[in-house]
Design a protein around this motif. Structure first.
Motif, mmCIF file in Angstrom:
data_model
loop_
_atom_site.group_PDB
_atom_site.id
_atom_site.type_symbol
_atom_site.label_atom_id
_atom_site.label_comp_id
_atom_site.label_asym_id
_atom_site.label_seq_id
_atom_site.Cartn_x
_atom_site.Cartn_y
_atom_site.Cartn_z
ATOM 1 N N ARG A 178 -28.571 -43.358 13.962
ATOM 2 C CA ARG A 178 -29.965 -42.987 13.717
ATOM 3 C C ARG A 178 -30.652 -44.165 13.044
ATOM 4 O O ARG A 178 -30.194 -44.648 12.019
ATOM 5 N N LEU A 227 -34.462 -45.870 11.710
ATOM 6 C CA LEU A 227 -35.875 -45.710 11.400
ATOM 7 C C LEU A 227 -36.519 -47.085 11.494
ATOM 8 O O LEU A 227 -36.078 -48.026 10.839
ATOM 9 N N GLN A 287 -30.581 -43.423 18.356
ATOM 10 C CA GLN A 287 -31.709 -42.505 18.239
ATOM 11 C C GLN A 287 -32.689 -43.119 17.252
ATOM 12 O O GLN A 287 -32.375 -43.268 16.076
ATOM 13 N N SER A 300 -36.416 -43.329 15.322
ATOM 14 C CA SER A 300 -37.663 -42.713 14.885
ATOM 15 C C SER A 300 -38.584 -43.820 14.417
ATOM 16 O O SER A 300 -38.125 -44.870 13.964
ATOM 17 N N TYR A 301 -39.882 -43.582 14.510
ATOM 18 C CA TYR A 301 -40.868 -44.612 14.194
ATOM 19 C C TYR A 301 -41.838 -44.115 13.142
ATOM 20 O O TYR A 301 -42.228 -42.954 13.137
ATOM 21 N N LEU A 346 -40.372 -38.965 6.744
ATOM 22 C CA LEU A 346 -39.229 -38.876 7.653
ATOM 23 C C LEU A 346 -37.905 -38.933 6.900
ATOM 24 O O LEU A 346 -36.953 -38.223 7.235
ATOM 25 N N GLU A 398 -34.823 -36.362 7.406
ATOM 26 C CA GLU A 398 -33.690 -36.801 8.214
ATOM 27 C C GLU A 398 -32.878 -37.859 7.487
ATOM 28 O O GLU A 398 -33.361 -38.503 6.572
#
Length: 82
Positions: A12, A14, A36, A38-39, A49, A53
């Motif tokens: 994960r 970021l 995976q 996320s932005y 975020l 997470e």
């Protein structure tokens, strides 16, 4: 270019950057790796975020309008245990 993605499955990440083009470029590079991503476009979104997470990797832009990457990183480290 990433060629062996077997060990990347489920990681994960970021990615914090105010530039949409940079976010799109990273998405293209990571496509098919199993990472995976996320932005977040600023530190406030990133903090939100991070409260929701868990991430294995955080990439942050150094020069962002308003709050720079170093200030954002200090906030992240102050509110999130790595």
């Amino acid at each position: 270019m990433v060629t062996n993605t077997q060990n990347l499955q489920g990681i994960r990440m970021l990615f914090i950057d105010d530039c949409k083009a940079e976010q799109e470029q990273i998405a293209q590079v990571l496509q098919g790796t199993g990472i995976q991503c996320s932005y977040a476009c600023d530190s406030q979104k990133a903090l939100t975020l991070l409260l929701q997470e868990k991430f294995d990797i955080i990439f942050i832009d150094y020069m962002m309008p308003g709050e720079d990457g170093i200030t954002a990183l200090c906030k992240i480290l102050g509110t999130h245990t790595c």
